[in-house]
Design a protein around this motif. Structure first.
Motif, PDB file in Angstrom:
ATOM      1  N   GLY A 140       0.816  -1.204   0.000  1.00  0.00           N
ATOM      2  CA  GLY A 140       0.000   0.000   0.000  1.00  0.00           C
ATOM      3  C   GLY A 140       0.848   1.252   0.000  1.00  0.00           C
ATOM      4  O   GLY A 140       0.601   2.194  -0.771  1.00  0.00           O
ATOM      5  N   TYR A 141       1.858   1.277   0.847  1.00  0.00           N
ATOM      6  CA  TYR A 141       2.736   2.449   0.933  1.00  0.00           C
ATOM      7  C   TYR A 141       3.485   2.665  -0.389  1.00  0.00           C
ATOM      8  O   TYR A 141       3.624   3.793  -0.866  1.00  0.00           O
ATOM      9  N   SER A 142       3.945   1.566  -0.977  1.00  0.00           N
ATOM     10  CA  SER A 142       4.676   1.671  -2.250  1.00  0.00           C
ATOM     11  C   SER A 142       3.777   2.240  -3.343  1.00  0.00           C
ATOM     12  O   SER A 142       4.204   3.074  -4.156  1.00  0.00           O
ATOM     13  N   LEU A 143       2.524   1.781  -3.383  1.00  0.00           N
ATOM     14  CA  LEU A 143       1.597   2.301  -4.378  1.00  0.00           C
ATOM     15  C   LEU A 143       1.341   3.793  -4.176  1.00  0.00           C
ATOM     16  O   LEU A 143       1.232   4.560  -5.144  1.00  0.00           O
ATOM     17  N   VAL A 144       1.261   4.203  -2.901  1.00  0.00           N
ATOM     18  CA  VAL A 144       1.069   5.623  -2.601  1.00  0.00           C
ATOM     19  C   VAL A 144       2.241   6.435  -3.133  1.00  0.00           C
ATOM     20  O   VAL A 144       2.066   7.482  -3.780  1.00  0.00           O
ATOM     21  N   GLU A 145       3.456   5.957  -2.856  1.00  0.00           N
ATOM     22  CA  GLU A 145       4.643   6.689  -3.301  1.00  0.00           C
ATOM     23  C   GLU A 145       4.713   6.776  -4.826  1.00  0.00           C
ATOM     24  O   GLU A 145       5.250   7.736  -5.378  1.00  0.00           O
ATOM     25  N   LYS A 146       4.153   5.775  -5.498  1.00  0.00           N
ATOM     26  CA  LYS A 146       4.183   5.772  -6.961  1.00  0.00           C
ATOM     27  C   LYS A 146       2.939   6.425  -7.559  1.00  0.00           C
ATOM     28  O   LYS A 146       2.781   6.470  -8.773  1.00  0.00           O
ATOM     29  N   ARG A 147       2.040   6.922  -6.690  1.00  0.00           N
ATOM     30  CA  ARG A 147       0.796   7.550  -7.121  1.00  0.00           C
ATOM     31  C   ARG A 147      -0.052   6.590  -7.959  1.00  0.00           C
ATOM     32  O   ARG A 147      -0.710   6.982  -8.918  1.00  0.00           O
ATOM     33  N   GLU A 148      -0.029   5.311  -7.581  1.00  0.00           N
ATOM     34  CA  GLU A 148      -0.773   4.301  -8.321  1.00  0.00           C
ATOM     35  C   GLU A 148      -1.866   3.700  -7.430  1.00  0.00           C
ATOM     36  O   GLU A 148      -1.618   3.405  -6.259  1.00  0.00           O
ATOM     37  N   ASN A 149      -3.040   3.505  -7.992  1.00  0.00           N
ATOM     38  CA  ASN A 149      -4.115   2.795  -7.296  1.00  0.00           C
ATOM     39  C   ASN A 149      -4.288   3.284  -5.856  1.00  0.00           C
ATOM     40  O   ASN A 149      -4.283   2.499  -4.904  1.00  0.00           O
TER      41      ASN A 149
END
Length: 578
Positions: free
Chosen positions: A443-452
């Motif tokens: 979840g955190y990684s997706l946030v950092e990548k502005r994805e999903n």
């Protein structure tokens, strides 16, 4: 829990040296003062070898100092030097007949020499190890003296007590197996005798061996699968393979009354390990090891205690005591590699695991441990290769494998292979759908990548529901709110994260950004300054960037974002908030 060493349980080894030693101001012999202080320093650092050296010197200057003798005894016991402890214990008991520490050393010595009359005289003479230990010691003493009927009487007496009956039943089963009554032992361990037993790892192994002696290998395999499923424990895996081969596995859990006593002392040490002084745990574990040098469980427990004490050198030495032909050898070498890494000998740890992997190329846990070792050193290609090998060895998928995919996913992510990383994280969640660490990381990684972002929010909210007091997970929730422009909702989450991890630079930096976004600029600057103050040599500078924080303090977050190419969500919302 035994009553022995009440002081040791709460104060540790240093208390023994301090209890009866003269105040420093009252000491007139420089040799004693220096040795005494050096011994105290060695104790504070859990350096048993130095404690023996300086404690011996101090005792030479103060031969009647009971406190120094007790500290010296604990150090000898911690090092497994029972023979060297005996003369000190004998002198201590001569000075103070009721001294418990001296008595337990002499009792262990008598057991080791199989002087059953001396053991019985000690136990019947007023000395108490405590609780159920006393009658069980007497039961094994009777067995050693050839009086099995007396041992059975003791077990029967204990079976009438609701508290004692479970422990007594297991000990009775061990005793029956020792004399060859495997059917009687199996009846007890199965619960057929009327007592339901909760077996620990050693108990499960003993029961499996007993079933094998009764030509019930399939039942033994079923027992292992039910009681110790998917443990990754190579001793269990090797035992299971031996059973599958059709071989009759030797019952070697108890080969003598000394072995029975060794198992008894080990069981007490295992229980004490949860809340007692490490020194006290070592006393029981070392006595167990002394009575049965092949009790690998006691050896592994000693090594684990040394690791808890941060004495990694002694942990390594203790792991090395496990023989290469032991079923516990793989476990010991993996423990040794971990201890080497913690003592800043990462290369030696990797070499240990590489050698182990060469010797056992088809054992997946060894390759997982090797992958972990490379991951700690940020050797991403080597780590991935090791994890790939481990995964290729799995005959079927089981939930416990989530951790390997998660670890490989971290390596892929850190190595810049995001697509591979995401596949691994999602595979880990397929195997263990609600695993909070994976939910948070992905979840955190997706946030950092502005994805999903909506999916990421759902993942992190689920992780927080499971672990509401894990600071790094709460931080992730606050951060995804921030990324979604829900700044007011981000504030309480970030404040809670900081309260849970008050000196973490990343969390403090995040709280600063959130405060800035809601217009609390002074508080933002304060948090950024705190974040800088908490950066150490151990800080991951990819997660927190000191120069960026300094720039935020100089010109503000909006300007920094503009210099970086802009963050439309934050800049628009930030402007509205201000």
């Amino acid at each position: 829990m035994p009553r022995l060493f009440q002081t040791a349980r709460t104060l540790g080894v240093a208390s023994f040296l301090a209890l009866t030693a003269l105040p420093i101001s009252a000491q007139s012999t420089d040799g004693f003062t220096g040795a005494y202080l050096a011994a105290r320093s060695a104790d504070a650092n859990a350096d048993f070898e130095a404690l023996v050296e300086y404690g011996t010197r101090a005792l030479a200057e103060r031969p009647d100092n009971a406190g120094i003798m007790e500290g010296l005894l604990v150090a000898h016991l911690g090092l497994g030097q029972i023979d060297q402890a005996v003369p000190v214990a004998r002198r201590l008991v001569e000075m103070s007949e009721g001294n418990e520490l001296g008595q337990i050393v002499l009792l262990g010595d008598a057991m080791g020499r199989e002087d059953w009359a001396a053991v019985e005289d000690t136990m019947n003479g007023g000395f108490s190890v405590g609780g159920l230990m006393d009658p069980l010691i007497l039961a094994w003493t009777a067995i050693g003296d050839g009086r099995m009927s007396r041992a059975l009487e003791i077990f029967e007496e204990l079976s009438q007590d609701d508290v004692a009956k479970q422990v007594s039943a297991f000990q009775k089963a061990q005793a029956l197996a020792y004399v060859g009554d495997y059917e009687g032992a199996a009846a007890i361990l199965s619960g057929e005798a009327g007592v339901e037993l909760a077996l620990n790892r050693s108990g499960v192994i003993a029961y499996a061996q007993i079933l094998s002696q009764l030509e019930r290998n399939n039942d033994a395999i079923a027992l292992l699968d039910a009681q110790l499923p998917n443990t990754g424990d190579e001793e269990i895996a090797m035992l299971r393979a031996e059973l599958e081969s059709g071989a009759t596995v030797e019952f070697d859990s108890v080969k003598s009354p000394k072995d029975g006593l060794s198992a008894l002392f080990y069981n007490v040490a295992e229980v004490l390990a949860n809340d007692a002084s490490p020194s006290l745990v070592l006393i029981y574990a070392r006595l167990s090891q002394f009575l049965d040098p092949e009790n690998v469980s006691a050896t592994l427990l000693c090594a684990a205690v040394f690791e808890d004490m941060q004495n990694h050198e002694l942990a390594v030495q203790t792991y090395d005591q496990i023989a290469p032909d032991s079923r516990a050898y793989v476990q010991a070498m993996m423990g040794k590699a971990s201890a080497l890494r913690r003592s800043d000998q990462a290369d030696a740890g990797i070499e240990t695991l590489t050698t182990l992997a060469d010797r056992y190329p088809d054992l997946a846990p060894v390759h997982v441990a090797l992958g972990d070792a490379y991951r700690y050193e940020e050797a991403w290609p080597e780590a991935i290769a090791a994890y790939d090998r481990a995964i290729s060895l799995y005959p079927e998928e089981v939930a416990a494998q989530w951790a390997v995919y998660f670890a490989r996913g971290i390596v892929n992510e850190r190595g810049g292979r995001w697509d591979d990383a995401e596949r691994d994280f999602r595979k880990a969640l397929e195997l263990e759908p609600d695993q909070p660490s994976v939910l948070n990381y992905l979840g955190y990684s997706l946030v950092e990548k502005r994805e999903n972002l909506d999916e990421a929010l759902g993942m992190i909210e689920k992780a927080v529901d499971q672990r509401p007091n894990e600071g790094y997970i709460v931080d992730s929730l606050g951060w995804v709110y921030y990324r979604l422009g829900r700044y007011e909702e981000a504030v309480p989450q970030m404040e809670k994260a900081v309260s849970l991890m008050p000196v973490d630079p990343v969390v403090n930096d995040h709280l600063g950004d959130v405060y800035w976004a809601v217009g609390r600029t002074r508080e933002a600057e304060f948090q950024w300054s705190r974040a800088l103050s908490f950066i150490t040599d151990e800080t991951n500078l990819e997660e927190v960037k000191p120069d960026r924080i300094r720039r935020k303090l100089e010109v503000g977050l909006d300007k920094v974002l503009e210099e970086e190419g802009g963050d439309p969500i934050l800049r628009q919302e930030s402007a509205a908030a201000n």
